[in-house]
Design a protein around this motif. Structure first.
Motif: not given
Length: 306
Positions: A241-270
């Motif tokens: 049955p179909a399932k996937s194994l995907s390689s992973f690498v961080i590509e492209g701008d990360v600013g938006a994702d970093l903003a999400v993570l820092t907000r969560l960390a600052a709020a004590g949610a991460l």
């Protein structure tokens, strides 16, 4: 002018030494950041020994500090802004950084915590997103005691998923239940029911075993390979049955994702766990502890200017 930096040197014990390089000159879409903290990843250690980062080049990806020169085009943060970034050559007193590669650090968030977020936090966030995370999913995180693993456990739990954290020993399981893991296992012993998502940080035989546990339609995201061992799939393991194994690498701008993570960390949610923190002059000590898997969470280097 020159700045101090941790540069690749195969003759050094950890293939890295503290030396001097020319101070970077920011391009049109870049800011100049005076770095106060950096975060060490397994990938950095591999880069130093594999040749991926050339001899004499500055190592590192995670940096936090203060903007000392704004971007010429007027984009990005102003002088004096506290920022965190994912960028090449991060282990230096001053680094020129693309404005799309950084986020401002919210008030109340220690830069020593913020700097743990770029590689590990973005990898956890994006790999879960790529795998199709949802509240009805069973999510297995291998190497859950490391930087990526601890963030992945927390982010998956926030989505409402059933989270299974796998670690190498009982000592490394500390805090994972509190982080949101519904089950904490040594290896994969006792795991019988299929899982929908695997965030794999270990590779080797455990990756093969995780593949066997994957439900039809599921996804394995291969984020890391801390075991250093080969993964040998038996004949016909990938037939069915179909399932996937995907390689992973961080590509492209990360600013938006970093903003999400820092907000969560600052709020004590991460929560950001720092298992080692000290001067960048103790790089060899940090590298040995990280390579020996003696650090829970992240290793943070304090960058002393001057």
């Amino acid at each position: 002018m020159s700045v101090r930096a941790l540069i690749v040197d195969p003759s050094a014990p950890a293939a890295v030494r503290l030396g001097e390089v020319a101070e970077p000159v920011p391009g049109p879409g870049q800011v100049l950041v005076e770095v106060s903290h950096a975060s060490l990843n397994h990938g950095d250690l591999n880069d130093a020994r594999s040749g991926r980062v050339p001899v004499g080049a500055v190592l590192g990806s995670d940096a936090a500090g203060v903007v000392v020169r704004a971007a010429a085009g007027g984009t990005g943060p102003v002088v004096g802004a506290r920022v965190v970034a994912l960028t090449t050559g991060a282990f230096a007193e001053r680094v020129a950084i693309d404005v799309g590669a950084l986020a401002e650090v919210p008030e109340g968030l220690d830069p020593a915590k913020a700097v743990a977020l770029p590689v590990a936090g973005v990898a956890a966030l994006r790999s879960l997103r790529s795998a199709g995370l949802g509240p009805d999913k069973r999510v297995l995180v291998t190497g859950a005691s490391g930087g990526v693993g601890r963030f992945a456990v927390q982010l998956a739990a926030r989505s409402g998923a059933h989270v299974i954290a796998s670690v190498g020993s009982a000592a490394r399981a500390e805090g994972l239940a509190e982080a949101g893991a519904d089950e904490v296992l040594i290896g994969l012993e006792g795991l019988r029911r299929p899982v929908d998502v695997v965030i794999d940080n270990v590779g080797g035989p455990q990756l093969v075993a995780a593949w066997d546990l994957l439900a039809p339609g599921g996804s394995v995201q291969s984020v890391g390979w801390t075991s250093g061992e080969p993964a040998v799939f038996p004949p016909y393991a990938t037939i069915g049955p179909a399932k996937s194994l995907s390689s992973f690498v961080i590509e492209g701008d990360v600013g938006a994702d970093l903003a999400v993570l820092t907000r969560l960390a600052a709020a004590g949610a991460l929560a950001v766990e720092t298992g080692w923190q000290g001067s960048w002059q103790r790089f060899d000590e940090a590298a040995e502890a990280l390579r020996g898997r003696r650090i829970r969470g992240k290793a943070v280097l304090e960058v002393a200017s001057g």
